[in-house]
Enzyme design. Structure first.
Site, PDB file in Angstrom:
ATOM      1  N   SER A   1       5.032 -10.130 -26.745  1.00 27.46           N
ATOM      2  CA  SER A   1       3.979 -11.127 -26.657  1.00 27.46           C
ATOM      3  C   SER A   1       4.182 -12.198 -27.728  1.00 27.46           C
ATOM      4  CB  SER A   1       2.604 -10.463 -26.758  1.00 27.46           C
ATOM      5  OG  SER A   1       1.579 -11.344 -26.348  1.00 27.46           O
TER       6      SER A   1
ATOM      7  N   GLU B   1       7.493 -13.081 -18.980  1.00 30.58           N
ATOM      8  CA  GLU B   1       6.165 -12.560 -18.662  1.00 30.58           C
ATOM      9  C   GLU B   1       5.150 -13.392 -19.431  1.00 30.58           C
ATOM     10  OE1 GLU B   1       3.881 -10.335 -20.688  1.00 30.58           O
ATOM     11  OE2 GLU B   1       4.913 -11.076 -22.461  1.00 30.58           O
TER      12      GLU B   1
ATOM     13  N   HIS C   1       2.628  -7.203 -20.458  1.00 37.15           N
ATOM     14  CA  HIS C   1       1.217  -6.830 -20.596  1.00 37.15           C
ATOM     15  C   HIS C   1       0.759  -6.073 -19.354  1.00 37.15           C
ATOM     16  CE1 HIS C   1       1.724 -10.261 -23.344  1.00 37.15           C
ATOM     17  NE2 HIS C   1       0.686  -9.802 -24.017  1.00 37.15           N
TER      18      HIS C   1
END
Length: 308
Positions: free
Chosen positions: A117, A213, A278
């Site tokens: 992330s 992502e 995620h």
């Protein structure tokens, strides 16, 4: 051309792992749950001094930039520490990355680095500044880590017995068929787009198997990030694409046409919903490792174990 990077040594029972907060504030209860899991693996987790801090003005940051940077650098340069695990993502790694002494960190030698992330900017910097392979994997205080035995066991195997996870199988579908070879890289789309042009980011994904992502983004924003990367030439020479999760974005049937519009024309194999990012039961994906993507079979096969 992206080349395979230096792989750190695997962990052994008793290894000391430092947990640092480089980005957002860390929930103490989840941190303790994550530490218990690590101790159950016979690891010795040590928590950096400022992990539970909160910035006095900006509540979305885990402490000041200087403290977050110092925790990461001190953990990395501590010869007793074998791995550095991030506590959680959020936002903030960009703010402290310029405060790190990269020469000192290079001199400290290779270690295992795990996160995803917001930590995408650190994956890029570790590749660019240290020439080091890293692990795009769960974080010690992440809800995905503490709640998913699948996520825990895939990270554990990667850390202790990486030869057992040379082949990573997708949970999704083929978008563009074919096979490709390259070096794994990538992470959170928004962070890759934000990192373009900085001294800590690679100039392009040329020669790479690119993993993408994101989380909590409107479709038009994802369009903007992809278009920015396309306009910057960042996708030029990419060999294949692995698309992970798009949690808390618009429904995938709304988002999917945009991904196809922006990416299918690259003319490289593409697999969607691969199972990293995620999402529940997220897989650990090594970055900086030479690998083969078989989009028809939905598999990523590493040439060598992620860790030596």
């Amino acid at each position: 051309m992206n080349q395979p990077l230096l792989r750190p040594h695997r962990l052994a029972p008793g290894a000391r792992v430092a947990v640092v907060a480089t980005s957002g504030p860390v929930p103490e209860e989840r941190l303790q749950a994550g530490l218990d899991i690590l101790r159950g693996w016979d690891l010795d987790p040590v928590v950096a001094p400022h992990v539970l801090d909160r910035h006095p003005e900006f509540g979305y940051l885990a402490g000041t930039d200087a403290h977050r940077a110092a925790d990461l650098q001190n953990a990395w340069c501590d010869p007793s520490v074998d791995a550095v695990l991030c506590a959680r993502g959020g936002y903030g790694a960009q703010r402290m990355i310029e405060l790190l002494d990269w020469e000192a960190m290079r001199a400290a030698g290779p270690k295992v680095f795990v996160g995803f992330s917001d930590l995408t900017v650190l994956h890029e910097a570790f590749a660019r500044r240290l020439g080091l392979a890293t692990l795009h994997g769960p974080m010690a205080a992440g809800a995905d880590f503490v709640k998913s035995t699948v996520t825990q066991e895939h990270l554990r195997a990667t850390l202790f017995a990486p030869e057992t996870v040379l082949r990573i199988a997708s949970r999704g579908r083929t978008v563009v068929p074919g096979r490709a070879r390259g070096v794994t890289l990538g992470g959170c789309l928004a962070l890759l787009a934000a990192d373009v042009g900085t001294p800590h980011a690679r100039p392009s994904a040329r020669g790479g198997l690119l993993c993408l992502e994101d989380v909590g983004e409107d479709t038009y924003r994802i369009d903007r990030y992809l278009t920015q990367l396309l306009r910057a030439g960042w996708f030029d020479g990419v060999q294949g694409l692995l698309l992970g999760s798009w949690a808390d974005c618009e429904p995938y049937e709304v988002l999917r046409p945009l991904l196809l519009d922006r990416l299918a024309g690259l003319g490289v194999p593409v697999v969607e919903e691969f199972g990293f990012g995620h999402c529940p039961d997220a897989l650990t994906i090594p970055f900086g490792v030479a690998a083969a993507l078989d989009a028809d079979a939905g598999t990523l096969t590493l040439d060598e174990p992620a860790l030596r």
